[in-house]
Design a protein around this motif. Structure first.
Motif, PDB file in Angstrom:
ATOM      1  N   LEU A 128       0.846  -1.199   0.000  1.00 23.11           N
ATOM      2  CA  LEU A 128       0.000   0.000   0.000  1.00 23.11           C
ATOM      3  C   LEU A 128       0.884   1.252   0.000  1.00 23.11           C
ATOM      4  O   LEU A 128       0.500   2.298   0.504  1.00 23.11           O
ATOM      5  N   HIS A 129       2.062   1.120  -0.598  1.00 26.99           N
ATOM      6  CA  HIS A 129       3.002   2.230  -0.717  1.00 26.99           C
ATOM      7  C   HIS A 129       2.374   3.359  -1.553  1.00 26.99           C
ATOM      8  O   HIS A 129       1.473   3.122  -2.360  1.00 26.99           O
ATOM      9  N   GLY A 130       2.882   4.564  -1.364  1.00 25.30           N
ATOM     10  CA  GLY A 130       2.303   5.722  -2.042  1.00 25.30           C
ATOM     11  C   GLY A 130       2.391   5.702  -3.548  1.00 25.30           C
ATOM     12  O   GLY A 130       1.709   6.497  -4.219  1.00 25.30           O
ATOM     13  N   ARG A 131       3.196   4.812  -4.145  1.00 22.14           N
ATOM     14  CA  ARG A 131       3.270   4.688  -5.601  1.00 22.14           C
ATOM     15  C   ARG A 131       2.354   3.591  -6.135  1.00 22.14           C
ATOM     16  O   ARG A 131       2.283   3.388  -7.351  1.00 22.14           O
ATOM     17  N   LYS A 132       1.666   2.892  -5.246  1.00 18.45           N
ATOM     18  CA  LYS A 132       0.818   1.786  -5.687  1.00 18.45           C
ATOM     19  C   LYS A 132      -0.626   2.266  -5.868  1.00 18.45           C
ATOM     20  O   LYS A 132      -1.006   3.331  -5.379  1.00 18.45           O
ATOM     21  N   PRO A 133      -1.472   1.478  -6.562  1.00 17.44           N
ATOM     22  CA  PRO A 133      -2.847   1.926  -6.826  1.00 17.44           C
ATOM     23  C   PRO A 133      -3.687   2.200  -5.586  1.00 17.44           C
ATOM     24  O   PRO A 133      -4.501   3.121  -5.580  1.00 17.44           O
ATOM     25  N   VAL A 134      -3.548   1.396  -4.528  1.00 18.93           N
ATOM     26  CA  VAL A 134      -4.217   1.674  -3.257  1.00 18.93           C
ATOM     27  C   VAL A 134      -3.127   2.129  -2.289  1.00 18.93           C
ATOM     28  O   VAL A 134      -2.192   1.386  -2.002  1.00 18.93           O
ATOM     29  N   LYS A 135      -3.248   3.351  -1.771  1.00 18.68           N
ATOM     30  CA  LYS A 135      -2.138   4.006  -1.091  1.00 18.68           C
ATOM     31  C   LYS A 135      -2.427   4.254   0.391  1.00 18.68           C
ATOM     32  O   LYS A 135      -3.464   4.799   0.728  1.00 18.68           O
ATOM     33  N   ALA A 136      -1.441   3.882   1.210  1.00 20.25           N
ATOM     34  CA  ALA A 136      -1.490   4.240   2.627  1.00 20.25           C
ATOM     35  C   ALA A 136      -0.244   5.033   3.010  1.00 20.25           C
ATOM     36  O   ALA A 136      -0.010   5.272   4.187  1.00 20.25           O
TER      37      ALA A 136
END
Length: 353
Positions: free
Chosen positions: A168-176
């Motif tokens: 869920l990294h900020g570069r992934k489609p779902v971001k945390a």
């Protein structure tokens, strides 16, 4: 910031911002629905998810773990962090799928687990190969950091693997911001992941979810929990999963059009016949040769498009300095990385028609 995100963030703050907050449990339920798995456990990062999954399936110091040579170094580093030995597995020519020949018992030797990696969202694994590995006692962990929307049939991806790991990294489609999750259909694996995440606490099944209970240190574990504020942000994004999917599908069409206008001949990386939905992260063009790939990358860079395969100097994982001393031969992976041009879909949406 919209009202919904603000509400989730406030809820996370009211619960103390920890990984035991209610927003985390709600996000876990959303991820279960997204990947058709009954158990999801959010953790601190995608790499942490791999470490927890490896521990859950029984990988220990000195074990050998097969890893797709086309995966990022982060996947191999997670294996190394457990004290296990990464064994780099070649791909089938022209595809991100693992080579059955490279995974044969004679070629690979005994493996405690195998980690396929659907890079940029592309899945081309043989369901029969994965089933054979599991039948031989080799656990299958899918590093789906770049494939949160991946759907396969007739068996779901969760049915073909012991654990699926998300980022869920900020570069992934779902971001945390930072975060990850382990998804599984096996309650005993879910219990081990939760214990590893929650200082070794035992678990209690409360009808719809697993809850940590009892004293710390009941078994090995650490504090691998996700921060509730990041989980709240991710939760707001998953309120409309169909809308999120549609957004990435639209970016994908835009990306194909932009690559088509470079004037360089290319074909898209293949996907398996059982793929219902692309993983959603990026687009991979396979060019005729390394020279053509370099020209395409230059033309995209001239348009201010970030090219992942340039940014990370894409090469088989064993080229990474921490793995380089090992003698490894992966000729099909060498050829694919030399001719691949890959970009995140989010590199494209701001471009004009």
């Amino acid at each position: 910031m919209d009202d919904l995100t603000t509400a989730h963030l406030q809820s996370a703050i009211d619960d103390g911002g920890t990984g035991n907050a209610e927003v985390v449990r709600t996000l876990e339920a959303r991820l279960c629905a997204l990947l058709d798995a009954p158990y999801a456990l959010c953790v601190a990062s995608g790499t942490t998810a791999l470490i927890c999954a490896l521990h859950a399936v029984g990988v220990r110091r000195g074990d050998r773990v097969g890893v797709s040579a086309l995966g990022p170094s982060m996947t191999g580093l997670a294996v190394a962090a457990t004290g296990a030995q990464p064994v780099f597995i070649d791909c089938r020519p022209g595809t991100f799928g693992l080579s059955p020949d490279a995974l044969s018992p004679a070629a690979a030797g005994p493996l405690k687990a195998v980690i396929p990696v659907p890079m940029w969202g592309y899945w081309d694994e043989s369901p029969q190969l994965l089933a054979d590995l599991r039948r031989r006692g080799t656990a299958v962990i899918v590093d789906a950091a770049q494939a949160p929307f991946l759907r396969t049939g007739p068996r779901s991806l969760a049915e073909s693997a012991d654990v699926i790991c998300l980022s869920l990294h900020g570069r992934k489609p779902v971001k945390a911001g930072e975060g990850g999750a382990c998804l599984t259909r096996a309650p005993e694996l879910a219990e081990r992941v939760l214990a590893m995440r929650n200082f070794g606490q035992r678990t209690r099944f409360t009808g719809t979810r697993l809850d940590p209970t009892g004293p710390y240190g009941g078994q090995p574990g650490a504090n691998y929990k996700i921060n509730a504020l990041g989980a709240a942000w991710a939760l707001a994004q998953t309120e409309d999963p169909d809308g999120l999917r549609a957004r990435y599908a639209s970016m994908r069409l835009r990306a194909r059009a932009v690559l088509g206008r470079t004037g360089i001949a290319w074909r898209e990386a293949p996907q398996g016949g059982d793929v219902i939905e692309h993983g959603g992260y990026g687009l991979v063009a396979l060019c005729a040769d390394a020279e053509a790939a370099a020209r395409m990358a230059d033309r995209l860079t001239d348009q201010k498009i970030e090219v992942d395969t340039v940014r990370y100097s894409y090469a088989p994982m064993h080229h990474s300095p921490c793995f380089a001393p090992r003698h490894t031969s992966t000729p099909a992976a060498e050829e694919l990385t030399a001719t691949a041009v890959a970009c995140r879909l989010e590199a494209f949406p701001a471009l004009g028609g």
